[in-house]
Design a protein around this motif. Structure first.
Motif, PDB file in Angstrom:
ATOM      1  N   SER A  90       1.719 -35.157  65.660  1.00  0.00           N
ATOM      2  CA  SER A  90       3.062 -34.607  66.321  1.00  0.00           C
ATOM      3  C   SER A  90       3.774 -36.019  67.178  1.00  0.00           C
ATOM      4  O   SER A  90       4.776 -35.963  67.266  1.00  0.00           O
ATOM      5  CB  SER A  90       2.841 -33.454  67.422  1.00  0.00           C
ATOM      6  OG  SER A  90       1.731 -33.841  68.418  1.00  0.00           O
ATOM      7  N   THR A  91       2.707 -36.836  67.707  1.00  0.00           N
ATOM      8  CA  THR A  91       3.265 -38.003  68.162  1.00  0.00           C
ATOM      9  C   THR A  91       4.043 -38.796  67.225  1.00  0.00           C
ATOM     10  O   THR A  91       5.150 -39.443  67.558  1.00  0.00           O
ATOM     11  CB  THR A  91       2.082 -38.846  68.736  1.00  0.00           C
ATOM     12  OG1 THR A  91       1.410 -38.054  69.731  1.00  0.00           O
ATOM     13  CG2 THR A  91       2.530 -40.143  69.508  1.00  0.00           C
ATOM     14  N   GLY A  92       3.578 -38.972  65.909  1.00  0.00           N
ATOM     15  CA  GLY A  92       4.032 -39.495  64.891  1.00  0.00           C
ATOM     16  C   GLY A  92       5.459 -38.982  64.680  1.00  0.00           C
ATOM     17  O   GLY A  92       6.609 -39.847  64.355  1.00  0.00           O
ATOM     18  N   PHE A  94       7.325 -37.212  66.532  1.00  0.00           N
ATOM     19  CA  PHE A  94       8.328 -37.353  67.575  1.00  0.00           C
ATOM     20  C   PHE A  94       8.753 -38.873  67.514  1.00  0.00           C
ATOM     21  O   PHE A  94       9.919 -39.211  67.749  1.00  0.00           O
ATOM     22  CB  PHE A  94       7.345 -36.998  68.946  1.00  0.00           C
ATOM     23  CG  PHE A  94       8.209 -37.542  70.301  1.00  0.00           C
ATOM     24  CD1 PHE A  94       9.071 -36.571  70.678  1.00  0.00           C
ATOM     25  CD2 PHE A  94       8.102 -38.554  70.871  1.00  0.00           C
ATOM     26  CE1 PHE A  94      10.262 -36.834  71.616  1.00  0.00           C
ATOM     27  CE2 PHE A  94       8.922 -38.781  72.122  1.00  0.00           C
ATOM     28  CZ  PHE A  94       9.738 -37.820  72.475  1.00  0.00           C
ATOM     29  N   LYS A  95       7.902 -39.684  67.503  1.00  0.00           N
ATOM     30  CA  LYS A  95       8.429 -41.198  67.150  1.00  0.00           C
ATOM     31  C   LYS A  95       9.181 -41.537  66.117  1.00  0.00           C
ATOM     32  O   LYS A  95      10.398 -42.132  66.404  1.00  0.00           O
ATOM     33  CB  LYS A  95       7.307 -42.293  66.953  1.00  0.00           C
ATOM     34  CG  LYS A  95       7.615 -43.553  66.936  1.00  0.00           C
ATOM     35  CD  LYS A  95       6.326 -44.289  67.095  1.00  0.00           C
ATOM     36  CE  LYS A  95       6.574 -45.804  67.051  1.00  0.00           C
ATOM     37  NZ  LYS A  95       7.732 -46.409  67.226  1.00  0.00           N
ATOM     38  N   LEU A  96       9.192 -40.573  64.984  1.00  0.00           N
ATOM     39  CA  LEU A  96      10.003 -40.691  63.907  1.00  0.00           C
ATOM     40  C   LEU A  96      11.408 -40.292  64.137  1.00  0.00           C
ATOM     41  O   LEU A  96      12.506 -40.777  63.927  1.00  0.00           O
ATOM     42  CB  LEU A  96       9.453 -39.952  62.547  1.00  0.00           C
ATOM     43  CG  LEU A  96      10.357 -39.979  61.450  1.00  0.00           C
ATOM     44  CD1 LEU A  96      10.618 -41.266  60.803  1.00  0.00           C
ATOM     45  CD2 LEU A  96       9.886 -39.148  60.391  1.00  0.00           C
ATOM     46  N   ASN A  98      12.620 -39.937  67.361  1.00  0.00           N
ATOM     47  CA  ASN A  98      13.126 -40.657  68.306  1.00  0.00           C
ATOM     48  C   ASN A  98      13.930 -42.020  67.669  1.00  0.00           C
ATOM     49  O   ASN A  98      14.987 -42.503  68.199  1.00  0.00           O
ATOM     50  CB  ASN A  98      11.883 -41.034  69.303  1.00  0.00           C
ATOM     51  CG  ASN A  98      12.885 -41.618  70.597  1.00  0.00           C
ATOM     52  OD1 ASN A  98      13.991 -41.610  70.870  1.00  0.00           O
ATOM     53  ND2 ASN A  98      11.999 -42.040  71.497  1.00  0.00           N
ATOM     54  N   ASP A  99      13.024 -42.519  66.765  1.00  0.00           N
ATOM     55  CA  ASP A  99      13.686 -43.791  66.049  1.00  0.00           C
ATOM     56  C   ASP A  99      14.910 -43.526  65.260  1.00  0.00           C
ATOM     57  O   ASP A  99      15.704 -44.260  65.239  1.00  0.00           O
ATOM     58  CB  ASP A  99      12.558 -44.238  65.137  1.00  0.00           C
ATOM     59  CG  ASP A  99      11.549 -45.005  66.076  1.00  0.00           C
ATOM     60  OD1 ASP A  99      11.588 -45.067  67.104  1.00  0.00           O
ATOM     61  OD2 ASP A  99      10.187 -45.326  65.368  1.00  0.00           O
ATOM     62  N   HIS A 102      17.712 -43.049  67.640  1.00  0.00           N
ATOM     63  CA  HIS A 102      18.091 -44.463  68.123  1.00  0.00           C
ATOM     64  C   HIS A 102      18.853 -45.223  67.289  1.00  0.00           C
ATOM     65  O   HIS A 102      19.994 -45.846  67.740  1.00  0.00           O
ATOM     66  CB  HIS A 102      16.913 -45.285  68.530  1.00  0.00           C
ATOM     67  CG  HIS A 102      16.971 -46.341  69.335  1.00  0.00           C
ATOM     68  ND1 HIS A 102      17.684 -46.281  70.524  1.00  0.00           N
ATOM     69  CD2 HIS A 102      16.640 -47.818  69.060  1.00  0.00           C
ATOM     70  CE1 HIS A 102      17.515 -47.806  70.920  1.00  0.00           C
ATOM     71  NE2 HIS A 102      17.183 -48.643  69.927  1.00  0.00           N
TER      72      HIS A 102
END
Length: 124
Positions: A90-92, A94-96, A98-99, A102
């Protein structure tokens, strides 16, 4: 000559039976003491056997408990591994996300600065 020795033995036994009786009493007392000692040794051996059996049962029980504990640890480890995999996944994600957001903001900002459409910037 042999008859002489036998006669001499008979004379000594007949004349002095007190020595024979005293020695027989000593032998009987020693025999009784030995029997008592053997009885005590037998009882101690039985007690040691029982103690050994109890120790073996406790040892077997502790081995079973250790095995059960090991199985429980393995289950907990498996569950924790799954839990951390979900967190990392889930962190991965979320980072994907978010990136990607961005990157979209950067493309939108660049399109405003260059005066170009965002589609033509992403085509580059």
């Amino acid at each position: 000559m042999t008859t002489n020795i036998v006669e001499q033995m008979l004379v000594e036994l007949m004349l002095d039976t007190s020595k024979f009786a005293a020695q027989a009493d000593k032998a009987e007392k020693k025999n009784q003491a030995l029997e008592k000692s053997l009885d005590k040794t037998e009882k101690a051996s039985k007690q040691a056997g029982k103690a050994n059996e109890e120790l073996a049962k406790k040892y077997h029980s502790s081995i079973e408990q250790t095995a059960k504990f090991g199985q429980t640890i393995a289950k907990v480890t498996k569950e924790l591994t799954g839990f951390f995999a979900v967190i990392i996944g889930s962190t991965g994600l979320f980072k994907l996300a978010n990136d990607a957001a961005h990157a979209n903001m950067e493309v939108s900002k660049l399109s405003g600065q260059l005066g170009m459409a965002t589609a033509s910037i992403t085509d580059w």
